[in-house]
Scaffold this motif. Structure first.
Motif, PDB file in Angstrom:
ATOM      1  N   GLY A 402       0.820  -1.210   0.000  1.00  0.00           N
ATOM      2  CA  GLY A 402       0.000   0.000   0.000  1.00  0.00           C
ATOM      3  C   GLY A 402       0.847   1.250   0.000  1.00  0.00           C
ATOM      4  O   GLY A 402       2.083   1.193   0.066  1.00  0.00           O
ATOM      5  N   PRO A 403       0.228   2.397  -0.066  1.00  0.00           N
ATOM      6  CA  PRO A 403       0.974   3.654  -0.140  1.00  0.00           C
ATOM      7  C   PRO A 403       1.697   3.969   1.167  1.00  0.00           C
ATOM      8  O   PRO A 403       1.307   3.517   2.237  1.00  0.00           O
ATOM      9  CB  PRO A 403      -0.122   4.680  -0.424  1.00  0.00           C
ATOM     10  N   VAL A 404       2.756   4.746   1.066  1.00  0.00           N
ATOM     11  CA  VAL A 404       3.499   5.251   2.222  1.00  0.00           C
ATOM     12  C   VAL A 404       3.397   6.770   2.200  1.00  0.00           C
ATOM     13  O   VAL A 404       3.811   7.406   1.222  1.00  0.00           O
ATOM     14  CB  VAL A 404       4.975   4.789   2.181  1.00  0.00           C
ATOM     15  N   ASN A 405       2.815   7.322   3.241  1.00  0.00           N
ATOM     16  CA  ASN A 405       2.581   8.773   3.308  1.00  0.00           C
ATOM     17  C   ASN A 405       1.844   9.285   2.078  1.00  0.00           C
ATOM     18  O   ASN A 405       2.136  10.360   1.538  1.00  0.00           O
ATOM     19  CB  ASN A 405       3.916   9.519   3.471  1.00  0.00           C
ATOM     20  N   GLY A 406       0.890   8.463   1.632  1.00  0.00           N
ATOM     21  CA  GLY A 406       0.069   8.858   0.493  1.00  0.00           C
ATOM     22  C   GLY A 406       0.711   8.677  -0.863  1.00  0.00           C
ATOM     23  O   GLY A 406       0.087   8.949  -1.885  1.00  0.00           O
ATOM     24  N   ARG A 407       1.964   8.182  -0.884  1.00  0.00           N
ATOM     25  CA  ARG A 407       2.682   8.017  -2.144  1.00  0.00           C
ATOM     26  C   ARG A 407       2.702   6.539  -2.539  1.00  0.00           C
ATOM     27  O   ARG A 407       2.949   5.660  -1.711  1.00  0.00           O
ATOM     28  CB  ARG A 407       4.124   8.508  -2.011  1.00  0.00           C
ATOM     29  N   PRO A 408       2.470   6.214  -3.825  1.00  0.00           N
ATOM     30  CA  PRO A 408       2.547   4.822  -4.260  1.00  0.00           C
ATOM     31  C   PRO A 408       3.976   4.286  -4.128  1.00  0.00           C
ATOM     32  O   PRO A 408       4.941   5.012  -4.387  1.00  0.00           O
ATOM     33  CB  PRO A 408       2.118   4.879  -5.727  1.00  0.00           C
ATOM     34  N   VAL A 409       4.101   3.041  -3.707  1.00  0.00           N
ATOM     35  CA  VAL A 409       5.408   2.412  -3.548  1.00  0.00           C
ATOM     36  C   VAL A 409       5.864   1.847  -4.890  1.00  0.00           C
ATOM     37  O   VAL A 409       5.100   1.173  -5.585  1.00  0.00           O
ATOM     38  CB  VAL A 409       5.343   1.287  -2.494  1.00  0.00           C
ATOM     39  N   MET A 410       7.107   2.144  -5.244  1.00  0.00           N
ATOM     40  CA  MET A 410       7.710   1.575  -6.438  1.00  0.00           C
ATOM     41  C   MET A 410       8.447   0.286  -6.054  1.00  0.00           C
ATOM     42  O   MET A 410       9.009   0.180  -4.964  1.00  0.00           O
ATOM     43  CB  MET A 410       8.697   2.551  -7.078  1.00  0.00           C
ATOM     44  N   LEU A 411       8.436  -0.672  -6.963  1.00  0.00           N
ATOM     45  CA  LEU A 411       9.159  -1.923  -6.782  1.00  0.00           C
ATOM     46  C   LEU A 411      10.298  -1.960  -7.787  1.00  0.00           C
ATOM     47  O   LEU A 411      10.163  -1.452  -8.901  1.00  0.00           O
ATOM     48  CB  LEU A 411       8.227  -3.110  -6.984  1.00  0.00           C
ATOM     49  N   ASP A 412      11.429  -2.545  -7.393  1.00  0.00           N
ATOM     50  CA  ASP A 412      12.524  -2.616  -8.357  1.00  0.00           C
ATOM     51  C   ASP A 412      12.332  -3.818  -9.280  1.00  0.00           C
ATOM     52  O   ASP A 412      11.368  -4.580  -9.140  1.00  0.00           O
ATOM     53  CB  ASP A 412      13.884  -2.617  -7.656  1.00  0.00           C
ATOM     54  N   ASP A 413      13.242  -3.985 -10.243  1.00  0.00           N
ATOM     55  CA  ASP A 413      13.016  -4.990 -11.280  1.00  0.00           C
ATOM     56  C   ASP A 413      13.299  -6.413 -10.837  1.00  0.00           C
ATOM     57  O   ASP A 413      13.276  -7.338 -11.650  1.00  0.00           O
ATOM     58  CB  ASP A 413      13.820  -4.658 -12.544  1.00  0.00           C
ATOM     59  N   THR A 414      13.537  -6.638  -9.545  1.00  0.00           N
ATOM     60  CA  THR A 414      13.627  -8.005  -9.019  1.00  0.00           C
ATOM     61  C   THR A 414      12.272  -8.453  -8.475  1.00  0.00           C
ATOM     62  O   THR A 414      12.164  -9.559  -7.939  1.00  0.00           O
ATOM     63  CB  THR A 414      14.678  -8.104  -7.897  1.00  0.00           C
ATOM     64  N   CYS A 415      11.243  -7.614  -8.625  1.00  0.00           N
ATOM     65  CA  CYS A 415       9.908  -7.898  -8.092  1.00  0.00           C
ATOM     66  C   CYS A 415       8.878  -7.911  -9.224  1.00  0.00           C
ATOM     67  O   CYS A 415       9.079  -7.301 -10.276  1.00  0.00           O
ATOM     68  CB  CYS A 415       9.498  -6.840  -7.066  1.00  0.00           C
ATOM     69  N   TYR A 416       7.778  -8.602  -8.968  1.00  0.00           N
ATOM     70  CA  TYR A 416       6.662  -8.654  -9.908  1.00  0.00           C
ATOM     71  C   TYR A 416       5.384  -8.299  -9.157  1.00  0.00           C
ATOM     72  O   TYR A 416       5.245  -8.608  -7.973  1.00  0.00           O
ATOM     73  CB  TYR A 416       6.553 -10.043 -10.539  1.00  0.00           C
ATOM     74  N   TYR A 417       4.438  -7.686  -9.856  1.00  0.00           N
ATOM     75  CA  TYR A 417       3.247  -7.234  -9.148  1.00  0.00           C
ATOM     76  C   TYR A 417       2.058  -7.099 -10.083  1.00  0.00           C
ATOM     77  O   TYR A 417       2.186  -7.077 -11.318  1.00  0.00           O
ATOM     78  CB  TYR A 417       3.516  -5.896  -8.455  1.00  0.00           C
ATOM     79  N   ILE A 418       0.886  -7.001  -9.458  1.00  0.00           N
ATOM     80  CA  ILE A 418      -0.360  -6.683 -10.155  1.00  0.00           C
ATOM     81  C   ILE A 418      -0.876  -5.375  -9.577  1.00  0.00           C
ATOM     82  O   ILE A 418      -0.999  -5.242  -8.349  1.00  0.00           O
ATOM     83  CB  ILE A 418      -1.410  -7.789  -9.969  1.00  0.00           C
ATOM     84  N   ALA A 419      -1.162  -4.412 -10.415  1.00  0.00           N
ATOM     85  CA  ALA A 419      -1.714  -3.129  -9.961  1.00  0.00           C
ATOM     86  C   ALA A 419      -3.194  -3.310  -9.647  1.00  0.00           C
ATOM     87  O   ALA A 419      -3.932  -3.921 -10.421  1.00  0.00           O
ATOM     88  CB  ALA A 419      -1.526  -2.063 -11.038  1.00  0.00           C
ATOM     89  N   CYS A 420      -3.623  -2.804  -8.506  1.00  0.00           N
ATOM     90  CA  CYS A 420      -5.009  -2.944  -8.068  1.00  0.00           C
ATOM     91  C   CYS A 420      -5.671  -1.575  -7.926  1.00  0.00           C
ATOM     92  O   CYS A 420      -4.996  -0.561  -7.720  1.00  0.00           O
ATOM     93  CB  CYS A 420      -5.070  -3.699  -6.738  1.00  0.00           C
ATOM     94  N   GLU A 421      -6.998  -1.578  -7.999  1.00  0.00           N
ATOM     95  CA  GLU A 421      -7.737  -0.320  -7.954  1.00  0.00           C
ATOM     96  C   GLU A 421      -8.074   0.114  -6.534  1.00  0.00           C
ATOM     97  O   GLU A 421      -8.449   1.265  -6.315  1.00  0.00           O
ATOM     98  CB  GLU A 421      -9.019  -0.461  -8.775  1.00  0.00           C
ATOM     99  N   SER A 422      -7.986  -0.808  -5.572  1.00  0.00           N
ATOM    100  CA  SER A 422      -8.346  -0.476  -4.197  1.00  0.00           C
ATOM    101  C   SER A 422      -7.664  -1.429  -3.237  1.00  0.00           C
ATOM    102  O   SER A 422      -7.154  -2.490  -3.635  1.00  0.00           O
ATOM    103  CB  SER A 422      -9.862  -0.565  -3.999  1.00  0.00           C
ATOM    104  N   GLN A 423      -7.661  -1.065  -1.977  1.00  0.00           N
ATOM    105  CA  GLN A 423      -7.107  -1.936  -0.957  1.00  0.00           C
ATOM    106  C   GLN A 423      -7.924  -3.224  -0.865  1.00  0.00           C
ATOM    107  O   GLN A 423      -7.365  -4.313  -0.716  1.00  0.00           O
ATOM    108  CB  GLN A 423      -7.099  -1.223   0.404  1.00  0.00           C
ATOM    109  N   GLU A 424      -9.237  -3.101  -0.971  1.00  0.00           N
ATOM    110  CA  GLU A 424     -10.103  -4.278  -0.885  1.00  0.00           C
ATOM    111  C   GLU A 424      -9.789  -5.263  -2.003  1.00  0.00           C
ATOM    112  O   GLU A 424      -9.701  -6.472  -1.794  1.00  0.00           O
ATOM    113  CB  GLU A 424     -11.567  -3.847  -0.950  1.00  0.00           C
ATOM    114  N   GLN A 425      -9.621  -4.752  -3.208  1.00  0.00           N
ATOM    115  CA  GLN A 425      -9.285  -5.605  -4.342  1.00  0.00           C
ATOM    116  C   GLN A 425      -7.952  -6.309  -4.118  1.00  0.00           C
ATOM    117  O   GLN A 425      -7.809  -7.508  -4.373  1.00  0.00           O
ATOM    118  CB  GLN A 425      -9.222  -4.771  -5.625  1.00  0.00           C
ATOM    119  N   ALA A 426      -6.965  -5.562  -3.636  1.00  0.00           N
ATOM    120  CA  ALA A 426      -5.646  -6.136  -3.400  1.00  0.00           C
ATOM    121  C   ALA A 426      -5.702  -7.235  -2.345  1.00  0.00           C
ATOM    122  O   ALA A 426      -5.060  -8.288  -2.487  1.00  0.00           O
ATOM    123  CB  ALA A 426      -4.675  -5.034  -2.979  1.00  0.00           C
TER     124      ALA A 426
END
Length: 466
Positions: A402-426
């Motif tokens: 989730g966000p940190v201080n309202g800012r989206p967290v970036m992941l480096d290229d050793t990680c994989y992810y799915i972008a979600c529209e809400s906390q509930e969805q995630a």
């Protein structure tokens, strides 16, 4: 090693170990083909074997190797041996002539380098380009189209010799073995024996790579859906059976996700984290006075709107909150970075100061791009909620980021992810992905000991809802 051709000569002691594993060669295979025979260590081992084959055909592109291998055979050899100077990537194995018939063994140690490495050396020992894996154009940029010569050779052998039902036993990188096996299954080639036997590459070749003896037997009837992975060359029992995701069909998690309301389901579009190849400049950490510093220890004062929290594989796997930040100069791939000069002059001055670091980046993804470009960036990267997994660990763990201080967290290229529209969805998605059924499914696909056990290709096996 002959650097221009990318080959390691196989020590006679290793040859002997491999021949022992394969058993009474001549009784099982009267014909043996070695596509890259080098100076002839395998051929010498076969000739001196207690059960030698009746016929050996060796091919080698290096003329000095051909001369040495031929000299070692001698004139009094009872085995019919023919060694030819040839570029195996420009010949057809279907056209190899034999005096005898019977089962065929393909044996040897093909080059361990990639096409990109040989190209950089100016070598001509390159396969004819053919998109046998049907990769999209973007693969050339992300590196997926850069393959080992050994992989190209194994696929060529499988396609051209399938009708002869050969047994292929080749030394290669473990990742090449995996790709070759999956290629055979995808092509419908009936594999009746699939073994990957790890070797100590440091001991035998002074090479710091994960290498193995790959054994693939093409036979009649139904194919195997598993490959046996052995921890050592001479191990009696496999340490792991690697599943074939293709034959497994839809994974258990798909049913769970299908049961979630469509508005909650993101469709499992896996993304890889951002790639910048300039960690010394782009990644910042706070000091004891909460001032940001780069890896050289310099205090960095830049506009906050271009700074985002950063997580890496170790953070994800261990569930840690990272204090690192990363500079994100673009909103999408290819966006012109000149705009930074007017909207963020401090950042522009900082990046310009380290311009040489960016120019030294070797990855082709940055060629022809604006200055200070990054890759793996788009609207998805700025999603406030993501479900992510670390690529560097063999145990799959999906976490909600989730966000940190309202800012989206970036992941480096050793990680994989799915972008979600809400906390509930995630949270719903993470619960489904962390189900015992799905984790067992993924663990059956993970190759233990790989540098990056979790890959995007592996994760894409989870969802087959098309």
């Amino acid at each position: 090693m002959s650097r221009a051709f990318g080959d390691f000569q196989t020590p006679p002691e290793l040859v002997e170990c491999i021949l022992q594993i394969l058993g009474p060669i001549g009784q099982r295979w009267p014909r043996v083909l070695e596509p890259t025979c080098g100076i002839g260590n395998f051929i010498s081992g076969l000739i001196g074997h207690s059960h030698p084959p009746r016929e050996i055909r060796g091919y080698e592109i290096n003329p000095s190797h051909v001369y040495e291998a031929s000299a070692r055979v001698g004139h009094n050899c009872k085995v019919s041996v023919r060694i030819c100077e040839s570029d195996v990537f420009r010949m057809s194995f279907r056209d190899v002539s034999w005096k005898c018939s019977g089962p065929l063994l393909v044996l040897g140690n093909p080059p361990w380098v990639t096409n990109a490495e040989l190209g950089s050396m100016g070598s001509t020992n390159l396969p004819v380009k053919h998109n046998f894996r049907k990769l999209p154009g973007i693969a050339a940029l992300t590196g997926a189209s850069n393959f080992d010569l050994a992989e190209s050779l194994v696929t060529k052998l499988l396609m051209e010799l399938e009708q002869q039902r050969p047994t292929i036993a080749l030394l290669c990188k473990t990742v090449v073995a995996r790709n070759a096996w999956l290629f055979a299954l995808k092509q419908g080639i009936p594999i009746t024996r699939a073994e990957i036997r790890r070797i100590d590459a440091q001991k035998w070749f002074r090479a710091a790579v994960d290498a193995c003896l790959l054994i693939l037997q093409v036979g009649e009837g139904s194919r195997l859906s598993q490959a046996a992975l052995y921890s050592e060359l001479s191990s009696k029992q496999p340490e792991q059976l690697i599943a074939d995701a293709v034959s497994n069909g839809i994974s258990p998690v798909s049913e769970k996700i299908s049961g979630v309301e469509s508005s909650m389901r993101p469709g499992l579009v896996w993304r890889q984290g951002i790639k910048h190849n300039a960690a010394s400049v782009m990644e910042l950490s706070p000091d004891f006075e909460n001032r940001l510093r780069n890896k050289s220890g310099d205090i960095v004062d830049v506009e906050k709107q271009f700074l985002y929290p950063l997580m890496k594989s170790s953070d994800l796997f261990h569930g840690r909150t990272s204090e690192r930040s990363v500079i994100v100069p673009q909103k999408r791939v290819g966006e012109d970075t000149v705009r930074i000069r007017s909207v963020a002059p401090k950042l522009w001055a900082y990046l310009k100061k380290h311009r040489e670091t960016f120019r030294k980046r070797k990855s082709s993804v940055f060629k022809g791009r604006p200055d200070y470009s990054i890759f793996g960036i788009g609207p998805y990267a700025f999603a406030l909620y993501k479900v992510a997994i670390a690529g560097f660990y063999p145990i799959p763990r999906f976490r909600v980021v989730g966000p940190v201080n309202g800012r989206p967290v970036m992941l480096d290229d050793t990680c994989y992810y799915i972008a979600c529209e809400s906390q509930e969805q995630a949270e719903h998605l993470a619960e489904a992905l962390n189900s015992p059924e799905n984790l067992r499914f993924l663990e059956s696909l993970v190759w233990k000991g790989s540098k990056r056990p979790i890959t995007k290709a592996l994760l894409q096996q989870i969802d087959r809802m098309e």
